[in-house]
Design an enzyme around this catalytic site. Sequence first.
Site, mmCIF file in Angstrom:
data_model
loop_
_atom_site.group_PDB
_atom_site.id
_atom_site.type_symbol
_atom_site.label_atom_id
_atom_site.label_comp_id
_atom_site.label_asym_id
_atom_site.label_seq_id
_atom_site.Cartn_x
_atom_site.Cartn_y
_atom_site.Cartn_z
ATOM 1 N N HIS A 1 -2.760 -2.038 9.281
ATOM 2 C CA HIS A 1 -4.128 -2.630 8.204
ATOM 3 C C HIS A 1 -5.140 -3.559 9.322
ATOM 4 C CE1 HIS A 1 -4.042 -4.096 4.278
ATOM 5 N NE2 HIS A 1 -4.715 -5.193 4.506
ATOM 6 N N HIS B 1 -9.571 -3.857 7.572
ATOM 7 C CA HIS B 1 -10.440 -3.035 7.298
ATOM 8 C C HIS B 1 -12.279 -3.301 8.061
ATOM 9 C CE1 HIS B 1 -8.781 -3.741 3.161
ATOM 10 N NE2 HIS B 1 -8.544 -4.608 4.069
ATOM 11 N N HIS C 1 -2.920 -2.389 -1.610
ATOM 12 C CA HIS C 1 -2.809 -3.624 -1.342
ATOM 13 C C HIS C 1 -2.539 -4.346 -2.774
ATOM 14 C CE1 HIS C 1 -6.050 -3.396 1.733
ATOM 15 N NE2 HIS C 1 -6.553 -4.817 1.740
ATOM 16 N N GLU D 1 -0.501 -10.087 -3.059
ATOM 17 C CA GLU D 1 -1.051 -10.929 -2.164
ATOM 18 C C GLU D 1 -1.590 -12.010 -3.182
ATOM 19 O OE1 GLU D 1 -4.849 -9.247 -0.604
ATOM 20 O OE2 GLU D 1 -5.334 -10.683 0.348
ATOM 21 N N ASP E 1 -6.210 -7.695 9.032
ATOM 22 C CA ASP E 1 -6.964 -7.842 7.982
ATOM 23 C C ASP E 1 -8.575 -7.653 7.795
ATOM 24 O OD1 ASP E 1 -6.507 -7.230 5.792
ATOM 25 O OD2 ASP E 1 -6.166 -9.558 4.178
ATOM 26 N N ASP E 2 -9.094 -9.003 8.423
ATOM 27 C CA ASP E 2 -10.456 -9.094 8.510
ATOM 28 C C ASP E 2 -10.972 -9.971 9.650
ATOM 29 O OD1 ASP E 2 -11.342 -7.104 6.084
ATOM 30 O OD2 ASP E 2 -9.859 -8.547 5.159
HETATM 31 N N1 ADE Z 1 -10.694 -6.419 1.208
HETATM 32 C C1 ADE Z 1 -10.562 -7.036 2.838
HETATM 33 N N2 ADE Z 1 -9.504 -7.920 3.045
HETATM 34 C C2 ADE Z 1 -8.907 -7.907 1.603
HETATM 35 C C3 ADE Z 1 -7.797 -8.634 1.022
HETATM 36 N N3 ADE Z 1 -7.441 -9.368 2.198
HETATM 37 N N4 ADE Z 1 -7.260 -8.545 -0.304
HETATM 38 C C4 ADE Z 1 -7.887 -7.212 -1.172
HETATM 39 N N5 ADE Z 1 -8.826 -6.513 -0.696
HETATM 40 C C5 ADE Z 1 -9.009 -6.897 0.680
HETATM 41 ZN ZN ZN Z 2 -6.543 -5.939 3.485
#
Ligand code: ADE
Ligand code: ZN
Length: 326
Positions: free
Chosen positions: A10, A12, A190, A193, A271-272
């Site tokens: 996961h 992005h 997703h 969350e 994630d990011d």
């Molecule tokens: N896009 C990038 N990170 C995200 C996240 N944590 N939740 C939803 N969309 C995303």
């Molecule tokens: Zn994500």
Amino acid sequence: MRDLPKIELHLHIEGAAPPALVRDIAAEKHVDLSGIFDDRGAYAYDGFADFLRVYEAATSVLTTPDDYARLTRTICERLAAQGVIYAETFLSPDYCGGGDVEAWRDYLAAIREAAEGVEAQGGPVLRGIVTCIRHLGPERAKPVAICSAETAGDFLTGFGIAGAETVGEPREFRWAFDCAREAGLRLTAHAGEWRGPESVAAVLDDLGVQRVGHGVRAIEDPRLVERLAEKQITLEVCPGSNVALRVYPETRAHPIERLRAAGVPVTVSTDDPPFFHTTMTAEYEALHDAFGWDDDDFREIARTAARAAFCDAETRDRLLKRLDET
Ligand code: ADE
Ligand code: ZN
């Protein structure tokens, strides 16, 4: 922990862009992005809505296939430095060519070539998952699904949905998910969350996904937890992301340990990463500190990820073998 072989499901692609690279590209294009960085040069945002705004502002400087090739090389080099041997990255035709199939093909080719170049030098194996963006709405998801269906294959192996979970309902995206499924793509979404267990159940029931991005708020419904365990639905858990965006106050309060104890297949991703000041090694260290997870636990997490990876059987066998050797 850095040397343990890791699998990340996961990630992005734009969310993995180091601020320095985004700043360099912005400077080359004479774009002023100063408003999205703090005084130390890190991404600056407050909460999820603002995170999405900063994310999209940073993404706006990535306007050519070559920008994405550069980004892909940088990300793969960073993954290699974290011991990541395989990663799946979310790619969005909305950002790469505005949903136009021919433009998307050029972006995808550039990303793929860059990834294969790094892999040929011993770097991680990369696969792509197209994501539509929930807050852009179901009509925008249709051309995105067509982009994914037209390019489905050994590199582009999955389809999913990211963006603001608080907007709309999964069932509105059924056409897009059906289109991707018919093209042979594996599915993830997703959910769980920013909304609770009903949101996780909806992506299972209405979109037929095989994995869930985050999914962690399933913990609020014991019957859903049982269902995830029974059906062996793998969760792409991103603990550092959830703590950075304040879904949970700290790692020790994160439900990953309880989900795992209940038999739900859990994996670990970032994630990011630059947005959340994390890396795969930092995630492992936080889980070790919070729950005492050791090398054997992390080996099992990586095996779970290999089993749930959206790749062909030969690649999966290769990954499992590599994990068994270390
Ligand atoms: N896009 C990038 N990170 C995200 C996240 N944590 N939740 C939803 N969309 C995303
Ligand atoms: Zn994500």
